[in-house]
Design an enzyme around this catalytic site. Sequence first.
Site: not given
Length: 102
Positions: A7-9
């Site tokens: 998960a990232c922005s």
Amino acid sequence: MKNILLACSSGMSTSLLVSKMKEAAEAKGIETTIWAVAQDKAPQEMEKADVLLIGPQMRFMKKKFAVVAEKVGIPLDVIDPVSYGRVDGKAVLEKALELMGD
């Protein structure tokens, strides 16, 4: 089959890392499904995953994700910033496997 969620922005910055992790898994002969999503999609996607790795820029979200991860029974951690910056798929894959107890 190991299901590894990143998960990232926005879900975009980890796409190259996903590719490198897939290459490392293939070289080790490990069957994996590795994918990346934006932070808002992570809670739903955790139900399909065996582990969640969070991009270093998202470390402030760890507590929020931990609540969902506990409900679905998966480990999670923040990706090491050096490994992330170097796009070290092997190191990040090894971290994911370690979290899963493999």
